[in-house]
Design an enzyme around this catalytic site. Structure first.
Site, mmCIF file in Angstrom:
data_model
loop_
_atom_site.group_PDB
_atom_site.id
_atom_site.type_symbol
_atom_site.label_atom_id
_atom_site.label_comp_id
_atom_site.label_asym_id
_atom_site.label_seq_id
_atom_site.Cartn_x
_atom_site.Cartn_y
_atom_site.Cartn_z
ATOM 1 N N GLU A 186 44.831 47.756 38.582
ATOM 2 C CA GLU A 186 44.881 46.413 39.156
ATOM 3 C C GLU A 186 45.553 46.381 40.528
ATOM 4 O O GLU A 186 45.084 45.697 41.434
ATOM 5 C CB GLU A 186 45.627 45.470 38.208
ATOM 6 C CG GLU A 186 44.851 45.098 36.957
ATOM 7 C CD GLU A 186 43.686 44.169 37.245
ATOM 8 O OE1 GLU A 186 43.676 43.522 38.309
ATOM 9 O OE2 GLU A 186 42.774 44.094 36.402
ATOM 10 N N SER A 187 46.665 47.065 40.682
ATOM 11 C CA SER A 187 47.472 46.896 41.899
ATOM 12 C C SER A 187 47.966 48.193 42.517
ATOM 13 O O SER A 187 48.709 48.142 43.509
ATOM 14 C CB SER A 187 48.693 46.021 41.579
ATOM 15 O OG SER A 187 49.544 46.695 40.654
#
Length: 201
Positions: free
Chosen positions: A89-90
Site C-alpha cells: 500500500e505505502s
C-alpha cells in the site's frame, strides 16, 4: 431469498478461487507454527522499518513494530501479512497519499477510517488520525479482519475487497466475473519474501 442469493454468490466466488485457495493453504502458516520468539519478531519488523523510508523517527519505528505485532495478535493475523499489506500500500511511508485520497501506512480512505474508528470507539480527527501510524495500523488491521470474516477467511477475496472495496467486489461477483487477483498476488509475493527473510524454519 436475498440471503440465499448472497450465499450463492459467495459460493460461486469461492469456486472461482478454488485453485488459488488451494495454493494459499500451502502459503499461509498459522501463528502457532512460527518458531521465533516475539522479541525476534519485533527485531525483524523494526529492522524492515528502519531500512525503509518511513518518514518516522527511530523510536517511532520501534513503537510501530510493537503495535503491528500486538494488533496482529489481537486479530489472529500473521504480522508479516500485515507488513506485506503495508509494503504494497505505502512502501512503509507513513505520509503516503493516493490520488483517490487514501492516506497513511495502510492507505485508508477517510470515509472508511471514520467508520472503523466509530466501530472501535476511537476519536476521529480526519487526516491527523490517518497519519498517526499507530492509529492507522489499528484501523487497517481491524478493517482487514472485518473483510476476512465477511469473505469466510478467504485471503484472496479479503485482499481484493481491501483494494477494490467490498461494494465493488460484490458487483463483480454478482456479474459472475472472476474477482481481480493482481493486487492479492502482489501482497502475497511480498509476504513470501518477508517470510523468507524471517527464516521461520
Amino acid at each position: 431469498m436475498y440471503i440465499f442469493q448472497k450465499k450463492k454468490m459467495l459460493v460461486s466466488a469461492a469456486v472461482l478461487f478454488g485453485v488459488l485457495v488451494l495454493a494459499e493453504a500451502t502459503l499461509m502458516p498459522t501463528l502457532e507454527s512460527h518458531s521465533f520468539k516475539n522479541s525476534s519478531r519485533i527485531d525483524y519488523i523494526s529492522g524492515i522499518l528502519k531500512d525503509s523510508r518511513t518518514g518516522l523517527s527511530t523510536p517511532d519505528e520501534a513503537r510501530l513494530a510493537r503495535v503491528i505485532l500486538d494488533e496482529s495478535a489481537a486479530y489472529d493475523v500473521d504480522p508479516l501479512l500485515v507488513m506485506a499489506l503495508i509494503q504494497t500500500e505505502s512502501t512503509f511511508y507513513n505520509w503516503a497519499r493516493s490520488y483517490k485520497g487514501a492516506k497513511g501506512l495502510m492507505q485508508i480512505m477517510p470515509h472508511t477510517g471514520r467508520w472503523v474508528a466509530r466501530e472501535l470507539d476511537l476519536e476521529w480527527n480526519g487526516d491527523r488520525t490517518l497519519f498517526d501510524p499507530y492509529m492507522n495500523v489499528r484501523l487497517g488491521i481491524h478493517y482487514f479482519s472485518l473483510l476476512r470474516e465477511k469473505y469466510g477467511e478467504n485471503t484472496f477475496l479479503t485482499l481484493a475487497a481491501y483494494n477494490a472495496g467490498p461494494a465493488r467486489l460484490s458487483r463483480i461477483i454478482r456479474r459472475g466475473a472472476k474477482p481481480p487477483v493482481r493486487y492479492a498476488n502482489k501482497v502475497l509475493a511480498n509476504y513470501r519474501a518477508l517470510q523468507k527473510g524471517a527464516d521461520y524454519n
